[in-house]
Write a protein that holds these residues in place. Structure first.
Motif, PDB file in Angstrom:
ATOM      1  N   ILE A 130      28.954  31.062  35.224  1.00 13.19           N
ATOM      2  CA  ILE A 130      27.581  31.450  34.904  1.00 13.19           C
ATOM      3  C   ILE A 130      27.453  32.948  35.151  1.00 13.19           C
ATOM      4  CG2 ILE A 130      25.132  31.147  35.502  1.00 13.19           C
ATOM      5  CD1 ILE A 130      25.837  28.344  36.517  1.00 13.19           C
ATOM      6  N   ALA A 131      26.788  33.657  34.257  1.00 11.43           N
ATOM      7  CA  ALA A 131      26.583  35.093  34.461  1.00 11.43           C
ATOM      8  C   ALA A 131      25.847  35.322  35.779  1.00 11.43           C
ATOM      9  CB  ALA A 131      25.793  35.676  33.298  1.00 11.43           C
ATOM     10  N   TYR A 132      26.251  36.367  36.491  1.00  8.75           N
ATOM     11  CA  TYR A 132      25.663  36.618  37.808  1.00  8.75           C
ATOM     12  C   TYR A 132      25.336  38.088  37.980  1.00  8.75           C
ATOM     13  CZ  TYR A 132      30.316  38.445  38.937  1.00  8.75           C
ATOM     14  OH  TYR A 132      31.479  39.174  38.918  1.00  8.75           O
ATOM     15  N   THR A 133      24.464  38.353  38.945  1.00  5.47           N
ATOM     16  CA  THR A 133      24.252  39.692  39.489  1.00  5.47           C
ATOM     17  C   THR A 133      24.178  39.532  40.999  1.00  5.47           C
ATOM     18  OG1 THR A 133      22.949  40.332  37.547  1.00  5.47           O
ATOM     19  CG2 THR A 133      22.832  41.773  39.480  1.00  5.47           C
ATOM     20  N   PHE A 134      24.995  40.283  41.718  1.00  5.26           N
ATOM     21  CA  PHE A 134      24.993  40.222  43.171  1.00  5.26           C
ATOM     22  C   PHE A 134      24.243  41.428  43.730  1.00  5.26           C
ATOM     23  CE2 PHE A 134      29.358  37.975  42.860  1.00  5.26           C
ATOM     24  CZ  PHE A 134      28.742  36.750  42.646  1.00  5.26           C
ATOM     25  N   LEU A 135      23.188  41.153  44.473  1.00  2.20           N
ATOM     26  CA  LEU A 135      22.484  42.201  45.211  1.00  2.20           C
ATOM     27  C   LEU A 135      22.998  42.161  46.643  1.00  2.20           C
ATOM     28  CD1 LEU A 135      18.821  41.687  43.940  1.00  2.20           C
ATOM     29  CD2 LEU A 135      20.675  43.024  42.922  1.00  2.20           C
ATOM     30  N   HIS A 189      22.715  43.707  33.292  1.00  2.89           N
ATOM     31  CA  HIS A 189      23.274  43.572  34.639  1.00  2.89           C
ATOM     32  C   HIS A 189      24.193  42.359  34.763  1.00  2.89           C
ATOM     33  CE1 HIS A 189      20.478  46.693  35.966  1.00  2.89           C
ATOM     34  NE2 HIS A 189      19.564  46.074  35.242  1.00  2.89           N
ATOM     35  N   ILE A 190      24.817  41.973  33.659  1.00  2.00           N
ATOM     36  CA  ILE A 190      25.691  40.799  33.657  1.00  2.00           C
ATOM     37  C   ILE A 190      26.948  41.072  34.480  1.00  2.00           C
ATOM     38  CG2 ILE A 190      27.137  39.319  32.191  1.00  2.00           C
ATOM     39  CD1 ILE A 190      25.019  39.622  30.005  1.00  2.00           C
ATOM     40  N   ASN A 191      27.190  40.184  35.436  1.00  2.00           N
ATOM     41  CA  ASN A 191      28.396  40.225  36.289  1.00  2.00           C
ATOM     42  C   ASN A 191      28.562  41.562  37.009  1.00  2.00           C
ATOM     43  OD1 ASN A 191      28.759  37.697  35.233  1.00  2.00           O
ATOM     44  ND2 ASN A 191      30.533  38.207  33.989  1.00  2.00           N
ATOM     45  N   GLN A 192      27.427  42.090  37.504  1.00  2.00           N
ATOM     46  CA  GLN A 192      27.438  43.342  38.251  1.00  2.00           C
ATOM     47  C   GLN A 192      27.099  43.089  39.722  1.00  2.00           C
ATOM     48  OE1 GLN A 192      28.314  46.428  36.825  1.00  2.00           O
ATOM     49  NE2 GLN A 192      28.879  45.020  35.177  1.00  2.00           N
ATOM     50  N   SER A 193      27.569  43.989  40.585  1.00  2.00           N
ATOM     51  CA  SER A 193      27.276  43.920  42.011  1.00  2.00           C
ATOM     52  C   SER A 193      26.713  45.262  42.459  1.00  2.00           C
ATOM     53  CB  SER A 193      28.546  43.612  42.808  1.00  2.00           C
ATOM     54  OG  SER A 193      29.144  42.418  42.360  1.00  2.00           O
ATOM     55  N   TYR A 194      25.641  45.218  43.259  1.00  2.00           N
ATOM     56  CA  TYR A 194      24.979  46.449  43.683  1.00  2.00           C
ATOM     57  C   TYR A 194      24.766  46.451  45.204  1.00  2.00           C
ATOM     58  CZ  TYR A 194      23.816  46.568  38.704  1.00  2.00           C
ATOM     59  OH  TYR A 194      23.883  46.562  37.327  1.00  2.00           O
ATOM     60  N   GLN A 256      34.076  47.241  62.490  1.00  2.00           N
ATOM     61  CA  GLN A 256      34.258  47.428  61.049  1.00  2.00           C
ATOM     62  C   GLN A 256      34.005  48.878  60.668  1.00  2.00           C
ATOM     63  OE1 GLN A 256      31.389  44.586  59.633  1.00  2.00           O
ATOM     64  NE2 GLN A 256      32.696  42.824  60.028  1.00  2.00           N
ATOM     65  N   GLN A 257      34.481  49.233  59.481  1.00  2.00           N
ATOM     66  CA  GLN A 257      34.259  50.580  58.974  1.00  2.00           C
ATOM     67  C   GLN A 257      32.766  50.803  58.735  1.00  2.00           C
ATOM     68  OE1 GLN A 257      36.583  51.388  55.492  1.00  2.00           O
ATOM     69  NE2 GLN A 257      35.807  53.465  55.227  1.00  2.00           N
ATOM     70  N   GLU A 258      32.309  52.014  59.027  1.00  2.00           N
ATOM     71  CA  GLU A 258      30.893  52.336  58.815  1.00  2.00           C
ATOM     72  C   GLU A 258      30.524  52.144  57.348  1.00  2.00           C
ATOM     73  OE1 GLU A 258      28.111  56.327  58.813  1.00  2.00           O
ATOM     74  OE2 GLU A 258      29.679  56.169  60.352  1.00  2.00           O
ATOM     75  N   PRO A 259      29.478  51.381  57.061  1.00  2.00           N
ATOM     76  CA  PRO A 259      29.101  51.144  55.659  1.00  2.00           C
ATOM     77  C   PRO A 259      28.564  52.419  55.013  1.00  2.00           C
ATOM     78  CG  PRO A 259      27.449  50.241  57.144  1.00  2.00           C
ATOM     79  CD  PRO A 259      28.592  50.686  58.005  1.00  2.00           C
ATOM     80  N   ALA A 260      28.747  52.496  53.711  1.00  2.00           N
ATOM     81  CA  ALA A 260      28.328  53.687  52.969  1.00  2.00           C
ATOM     82  C   ALA A 260      26.908  53.525  52.439  1.00  2.00           C
ATOM     83  CB  ALA A 260      29.277  53.942  51.810  1.00  2.00           C
ATOM     84  N   THR A 261      26.211  54.626  52.318  1.00  2.00           N
ATOM     85  CA  THR A 261      24.924  54.615  51.620  1.00  2.00           C
ATOM     86  C   THR A 261      25.194  54.720  50.119  1.00  2.00           C
ATOM     87  OG1 THR A 261      24.693  57.011  51.815  1.00  2.00           O
ATOM     88  CG2 THR A 261      23.688  55.666  53.543  1.00  2.00           C
ATOM     89  N   THR A 262      24.267  54.206  49.314  1.00  2.00           N
ATOM     90  CA  THR A 262      24.428  54.232  47.858  1.00  2.00           C
ATOM     91  C   THR A 262      23.128  54.734  47.221  1.00  2.00           C
ATOM     92  OG1 THR A 262      23.537  52.027  47.336  1.00  2.00           O
ATOM     93  CG2 THR A 262      25.833  52.147  48.103  1.00  2.00           C
ATOM     94  N   ASP A 263      23.185  54.988  45.930  1.00  2.00           N
ATOM     95  CA  ASP A 263      21.986  55.430  45.210  1.00  2.00           C
ATOM     96  C   ASP A 263      21.526  54.408  44.172  1.00  2.00           C
ATOM     97  OD1 ASP A 263      24.050  55.726  43.415  1.00  2.00           O
ATOM     98  OD2 ASP A 263      23.716  57.857  43.011  1.00  2.00           O
ATOM     99  N   TRP A 264      21.916  53.136  44.349  1.00  2.00           N
ATOM    100  CA  TRP A 264      21.547  52.120  43.358  1.00  2.00           C
ATOM    101  C   TRP A 264      20.043  51.861  43.304  1.00  2.00           C
ATOM    102  CZ3 TRP A 264      24.214  51.300  39.404  1.00  2.00           C
ATOM    103  CH2 TRP A 264      25.613  51.261  39.438  1.00  2.00           C
ATOM    104  N   VAL A 265      19.361  51.949  44.432  1.00  2.00           N
ATOM    105  CA  VAL A 265      17.906  51.730  44.411  1.00  2.00           C
ATOM    106  C   VAL A 265      17.245  52.733  43.473  1.00  2.00           C
ATOM    107  CG1 VAL A 265      15.775  51.831  45.749  1.00  2.00           C
ATOM    108  CG2 VAL A 265      17.792  50.687  46.704  1.00  2.00           C
ATOM    109  N   GLU A 266      17.599  53.991  43.621  1.00  2.00           N
ATOM    110  CA  GLU A 266      17.000  55.027  42.775  1.00  2.00           C
ATOM    111  C   GLU A 266      17.441  54.889  41.327  1.00  2.00           C
ATOM    112  OE1 GLU A 266      15.929  59.766  43.036  1.00  2.00           O
ATOM    113  OE2 GLU A 266      17.343  58.884  44.460  1.00  2.00           O
ATOM    114  N   LYS A 267      18.711  54.556  41.094  1.00  2.00           N
ATOM    115  CA  LYS A 267      19.214  54.420  39.724  1.00  2.00           C
ATOM    116  C   LYS A 267      18.511  53.291  38.982  1.00  2.00           C
ATOM    117  CE  LYS A 267      23.934  56.271  40.046  1.00  2.00           C
ATOM    118  NZ  LYS A 267      25.378  55.910  39.999  1.00  2.00           N
ATOM    119  N   ILE A 268      18.278  52.171  39.668  1.00  2.00           N
ATOM    120  CA  ILE A 268      17.703  50.999  38.996  1.00  2.00           C
ATOM    121  C   ILE A 268      16.188  51.075  38.910  1.00  2.00           C
ATOM    122  CG2 ILE A 268      17.421  48.485  39.150  1.00  2.00           C
ATOM    123  CD1 ILE A 268      20.258  48.401  40.375  1.00  2.00           C
ATOM    124  N   THR A 269      15.532  51.569  39.962  1.00  2.00           N
ATOM    125  CA  THR A 269      14.063  51.583  39.965  1.00  2.00           C
ATOM    126  C   THR A 269      13.471  52.908  39.498  1.00  2.00           C
ATOM    127  OG1 THR A 269      13.832  52.396  42.249  1.00  2.00           O
ATOM    128  CG2 THR A 269      14.099  50.011  41.940  1.00  2.00           C
TER     129      THR A 269
END
Length: 289
Positions: A130-135, A189-194, A256-269
């Motif tokens: 099934i097509a998915y999008t992972f947030l 956003h088919i089969n994408q992860s953000y 664990q390794q320090e997680p990275a910040t991303t700009d997906w919120v700004e890109k999508i909204t």
């Protein structure tokens, strides 16, 4: 008109998705998946939405809720960790009912953490075809107005076994805005992860300093060992499963390794993500006794 079922509708993220959709033009046929329609529908009196009975622990609720559904917004309630028992039947029902797309609320770093249920759920969805999008959101700022609020209000402290680990943060309202944008343009956003984060990466000591500065209260961060943390929370009558979730969220990131910040919120909204200071300002009443 695509039918969309939003699970966990009465919880923080589900409500944020519904609220964000109410502010956008769309042609979606929205259904809130709730456990008790008569009791829960009052929460959405100001929204244009229909209701379906959906209870993760009631297998008989799956098929009626998913019948005719095109898109499912799926999340995992914290108390449910048995993927094969609960989520496989949901996915199987989605396949049987012809659900075309599942937007799943996962967690940042899930691809490198096989022990958490979200990892298995993502695998299950990929294997379903099934097509998915992972947030994959970062640490919820709203934890300070929910699970961490007792210590903040009663003891003016953050009490977690997190030591000096850094955490990326996200306001749940931004998750809702991202999900809403995806739901109204699902084909993009088919089969994408953000990975969804704000622009900040902070230790809990730094969060305590930010809270102190903005609330005018001296908030201290204390990092107990696991035994002290467990026993303290049991004395407070916190359920064992929730204590284990708290440990998983706050103790394991130390290694664990320090997680990275991303700009997906700004890109999508199209809008910058909410800062931690802005979150504190917006929730000042809840964060102060």
């Amino acid at each position: 008109m695509a039918k969309v079922l939003i699970t966990g509708a009465t919880e923080n993220v589900g409500t944020a998705v519904i609220d964000a959709l109410s502010k956008l033009q769309h042609n979606l046929d929205l259904y809130a998946g709730v456990r008790a329609i008569n009791e829960d529908k009052n929460k959405f009196a100001n929204y244009t939405i229909q209701f379906s009975k959906f209870d993760f622990t009631d297998f008989t609720s799956y098929q009626p809720a998913l019948a005719g559904c095109d898109i499912l917004f799926l999340l995992r309630p914290p108390q449910i960790s048995e993927v094969e028992k609960y989520f496989k039947p949901i996915v199987d029902t989605c396949k049987a009912e012809g659900v075309k797309h599942i937007v799943f609320l996962s967690v940042q770093g899930v691809e490198n953490s096989k022990i958490i249920p979200h990892h298995k759920i993502e695998q299950l969805l990929v294997e379903s075809k099934i097509a998915y999008t992972f947030l994959r959101p970062a640490y919820f700022m709203q934890n300070f107005t929910t699970t961490l609020r007792h210590d903040l209000i009663q003891h003016q402290q953050i009490y977690l076994p997190a030591s000096r680990a850094k955490f990326t943060l996200i306001d749940v309202r931004d998750i809702g805005k991202v999900a809403a944008k995806i739901l109204i343009n699902i084909s993009a956003h088919i089969n994408q992860s953000y990975d969804l984060t704000s622009k900040e990466s902070l230790t809990f000591s730094e969060m305590a300093e930010t809270l102190s500065r903005n609330l005018g209260i001296d908030i201290q961060f204390k990092s107990p060992n696991l035994i002290h943390f467990f026993l303290t929370k049991r004395k407070e009558k916190m359920p064992v499963m929730l204590i284990l979730v708290m440990i998983m969220l706050h103790y394991f990131p130390r290694f664990q390794q320090e997680p990275a910040t991303t700009d997906w919120v700004e890109k999508i909204t199209g809008r910058a993500p909410t800062s931690f200071e802005q979150f504190i300002h917006d929730h000042r009443t809840l964060l102060k006794a």
